[in-house]
Design a protein around this motif. Structure first.
Motif, short mmCIF file in Angstrom:
data_model
loop_
_atom_site.label_atom_id
_atom_site.label_comp_id
_atom_site.label_asym_id
_atom_site.label_seq_id
_atom_site.Cartn_x
_atom_site.Cartn_y
_atom_site.Cartn_z
N HIS A 30 4.58 3.14 -4.14
CA HIS A 30 3.22 2.70 -4.44
C HIS A 30 3.23 1.56 -5.46
CE1 HIS A 30 -1.20 4.18 -5.13
NE2 HIS A 30 -1.13 2.92 -4.77
N HIS A 78 -5.28 -1.11 -9.40
CA HIS A 78 -4.05 -0.33 -9.58
C HIS A 78 -3.69 -0.22 -11.06
CE1 HIS A 78 -3.40 -0.75 -5.21
NE2 HIS A 78 -2.77 0.39 -5.37
N HIS A 169 -1.57 4.91 1.51
CA HIS A 169 -0.29 4.75 0.80
C HIS A 169 -0.28 5.50 -0.53
CE1 HIS A 169 -2.08 0.87 -1.08
NE2 HIS A 169 -2.02 1.77 -2.04
MN MN3 Z 1 -2.76 1.79 -3.86
#
Ligand code: MN3
Length: 202
Positions: A30, A78, A169
């Motif tokens: 990731h 993220h 994911h």
């Molecule tokens: Mn992601």
């Protein structure tokens, strides 16, 4: 910032720090592949956008603006997502000011939890469940949004407080297709509420 110079920030903990809730294998993939790809995509889009503007190619400008928004959203969200999880004492009901604001704006933690989970389940395809601090004429308050992809920024004018990644994911390796199970684990075991609160109070 000079265009094209964004760097992938390291995780704020070891790759295996969130086990057993998120495996080292999933975290490596990731962070090192998916998040890295958004940083690369952002750098590429910034450089291409500057070149398109320099050359006066007005057809290419909106294309690269769109690519930049997608990848910048991925990079920013993220970065917030990693910091919003903690290996120690994560999840559960927050106290303090954020706990009080959740009580005020959602009518209690359980109602917040149900609404956040519904947003996560309601994302069609890839996206994020987001808690954000909205500033506005109606008074500053917390809101929840289901964000498609990364870049639908019009939804969350304000400060992002907490995000849960519900792109496949983010969980498929550990939870297969059970997105709801992943969101439960995130809320019950991983959320760093102190970090989330600091995003409002700073
Ligand atoms: Mn992601």
């Amino acid at each position: 910032m000079t265009p094209g110079t964004h760097k992938l920030p390291p995780l704020p903990y070891d790759y295996n720090a969130l086990e057993p809730f998120l495996s080292e294998k999933l975290m490596r993939l990731h962070h090192d592949k998916h998040h890295a790809a958004y940083v690369e995509g952002l750098n590429e889009a910034e450089l291409a956008l500057a070149a398109a503007r320099d050359s006066g190619d007005t057809l290419l400008v909106p294309y690269w603006e769109s690519r930049r928004a997608f990848n910048e959203g991925g990079h920013v969200l993220h970065s917030i997502f990693w910091r919003g999880m903690t290996p120690v004492g994560g999840g559960g009901e927050p106290g303090g000011l954020l706990g009080a604001l959740i009580e005020r704006d959602f009518g209690g933690y359980e109602k917040f939890r149900a609404e956040f989970t519904a947003a996560a389940k309601g994302v069609e395809g890839s996206g994020w469940a987001m808690l954000f601090w909205k500033r506005g004429m109606a008074g500053d308050h917390l809101e929840i949004a289901a964000v498609l992809n990364h870049e639908n920024q019009a939804l969350w004018q304000g400060e992002v407080v907490l995000v849960c990644d519900v792109w496949e994911h983010a969980y498929y390796l550990d939870y297969l297709n059970e997105r709801a199970e992943w969101v439960d684990v995130f809320l019950d075991n991983l959320v760093d509420w102190e970090q989330a609160a600091s995003r409002i109070l700073r």
